[in-house]
Scaffold this active site. Sequence first.
Site, mmCIF file in Angstrom:
data_model
loop_
_atom_site.group_PDB
_atom_site.id
_atom_site.type_symbol
_atom_site.label_atom_id
_atom_site.label_comp_id
_atom_site.label_asym_id
_atom_site.label_seq_id
_atom_site.Cartn_x
_atom_site.Cartn_y
_atom_site.Cartn_z
ATOM 1 N N HIS A 1 0.845 -1.194 0.000
ATOM 2 C CA HIS A 1 0.000 0.000 0.000
ATOM 3 C C HIS A 1 0.875 1.237 0.000
ATOM 4 C CE1 HIS A 1 0.460 1.581 4.146
ATOM 5 N NE2 HIS A 1 0.659 0.336 4.493
ATOM 6 N N CYS A 2 0.322 2.317 -0.582
ATOM 7 C CA CYS A 2 1.012 3.610 -0.558
ATOM 8 C C CYS A 2 0.189 4.556 0.289
ATOM 9 C CB CYS A 2 1.227 4.132 -1.976
ATOM 10 S SG CYS A 2 -0.296 4.371 -2.918
ATOM 11 N N ALA A 3 0.160 5.826 -0.062
ATOM 12 C CA ALA A 3 -0.513 6.810 0.785
ATOM 13 C C ALA A 3 -2.016 6.585 0.865
ATOM 14 C CB ALA A 3 -0.228 8.220 0.253
ATOM 15 N N ARG B 1 -3.681 3.951 -1.479
ATOM 16 C CA ARG B 1 -4.118 2.844 -2.331
ATOM 17 C C ARG B 1 -3.539 1.508 -1.890
ATOM 18 N NH1 ARG B 1 -3.841 5.395 -8.476
ATOM 19 N NH2 ARG B 1 -4.303 7.534 -7.893
#
Length: 638
Positions: free
Chosen positions: A29-31, A33
């Site tokens: 996961h990123c910020a 998503r």
Amino acid sequence: MAVKADFEDLAREVVAAFGGADNIRGVVHCATRLRFALIDAARADVKAAESAPGVLTVVTAGGQHQVVVGNDVPFAYEAVVALPGMQGKGGKESSTAEPAPKEKKNPLDAFVDIISAIFTPVLWALAGIALGKAGLSMVAQFGWLSPESTEYIVFNAAVDGLFTFLPLFLAVTAARRFRANEFIAMAVVAPLLHPDLVALMGGEEALRFFGLPLTSMSYASSVIPAIVSVWALSYVQRGLEKVLPSALRNFMVPLLCVIVMVPLVLLTIGPLTMLLANGISSGLLAIYQAMPWLAGALLGGFWQVLVIFGLHWGLVPVMLNDLATVGYSTIMAPLMPAVLAQCGAVLAVAIRTRNAKRRKLASPAAVSGFLAGVTEPIIYGVNLPLKVPFIIGCVSGAIGGAIVGIGGNAQDAFVFPSLLAFSASFTVGSIYTQVFASGLAILLAFIGTFVMLPSIERKEEAEAAAAEAAAGEAAAEVAGAASISGTVPVLLPVAGEVIPLAEVADPAFSSGAMGTGTAVLPTSNEFFAPVSGKVVAAPASGHAYGIRTEEGAEILVHIGIDTVKLKGEHFAPQVHKGDTVTRGQLLGTADVAAIAAAGFDPTTILVVTNPAKFAAVRVPEHTGAPAVRGEAGFLITL
């Protein structure tokens, strides 16, 4: 635990929509998503994933299926990796998971995939610490702290350390992406930052290494040299591991990698990649100098469009290279009005909308956007579904970006565009121009959306009423007392012996993570549609079929356990994705005896993958009973 529980339904439905845990190679996961790497993308039902509670939208880009959740994505991630079959897949991208059939990607998708995989793990650290770096610069500009003071030096080391040694951080993430040893990667990149080498390269004398010219340059804060060096290292490392005997491999591979790679980087990779990076930056700067208003308008107007498709990653290395080489980035300044314009539009929605659910989403999204620069909840949750606010935001961002371009503004720190990031614009250009352009973008987007929203929502309500009326007429025409009575029977797709779902030899199904239903040990080679509806999943392998009914039930017929590995052998599908089927229609055939002889369990699973959307799913107690094709496997109460 309470927070995590809020995302259990999201996790279960998204994993099911992507073909189950057995079709997922890895997830990170990123910020905002969840980024899934799938084995067979054809098995993914994007619409089903989008309908999961808490999902804003699903974006397919860079070879990934990106599920946009918002600021609470870490909790959704925890819920996903806690599901049966997902243990050990967390933190894996397509590059770090086990090998899978190669998927053809165009060069742009491949590039975005690489860049996002390398920068995602370190992005929040970069953005957050950069705010401190920009703030310290502002403190020095106002004379509140002297750059020679102990306090300034300590704080500067705190907020500048990550950027000075950024090549080391990227060595780790690049090693994961290119399947190299992380510690060998750091050992190869670390010499570029060694004090003795930095001092040597900083001199004015011409340098030679065994008679070869050694280009003097600084690699502190650089981006591209570290990434390309680790990419080359991955091939050297794997080559050495193949040829060295096991008695020497463990200690000789790191030594030889360092001895080979460090001179190679200093003589070729480093100078060439820095030349390339500087050339790209010079080209963009030339465009700015020739037509600053146009360059600013394009970035301000289209930045959020790039974000939607994940293409904004392509500009991140350019921004960081500019900061490392010239100390500022001109292409970052127009992004401020681009982001804040969308925030202004969603603020207008939060204030004026008559839709309580939309206001509940728009209000926190506006706060998150203004303070942190996170726009995915704004775009996917509010502005883009309404269309007009998103367009107004883009146009307002373009106007603000043009003004920023004319003003010659730039940013001296890698910060997410937000109200807290203005301190990064103090040193290059006029801060007043940056504030004016961003404020104007906010104001134009707010006023435009505020004025247009009532008519937008009236049109939306009219379309919804018309759709509801049409749906009611269609439902009235549907034959069958079952539908009229509010119950949808899901028929057994094949003859055989009924098996409780809990006894299926696949934990993803037996645990109920993939949905509610039953299973059949088939005695026939023909498999029929258990319901009427649209085929939303029908991989070429022919081992599974997903059907969505008019009532919204997502029904999965999965023939065998792990039979995707047969790659279509012994299967003959008769329908394709997008087809409309009727209850009892032949879906396909499968040679059950041959499947079993190949070592695979032919047990066929029949489940509704979104049971939470219905009042009840009742599975009759018929353990061990003969399965008669066409009788009810279970009943869905609407």
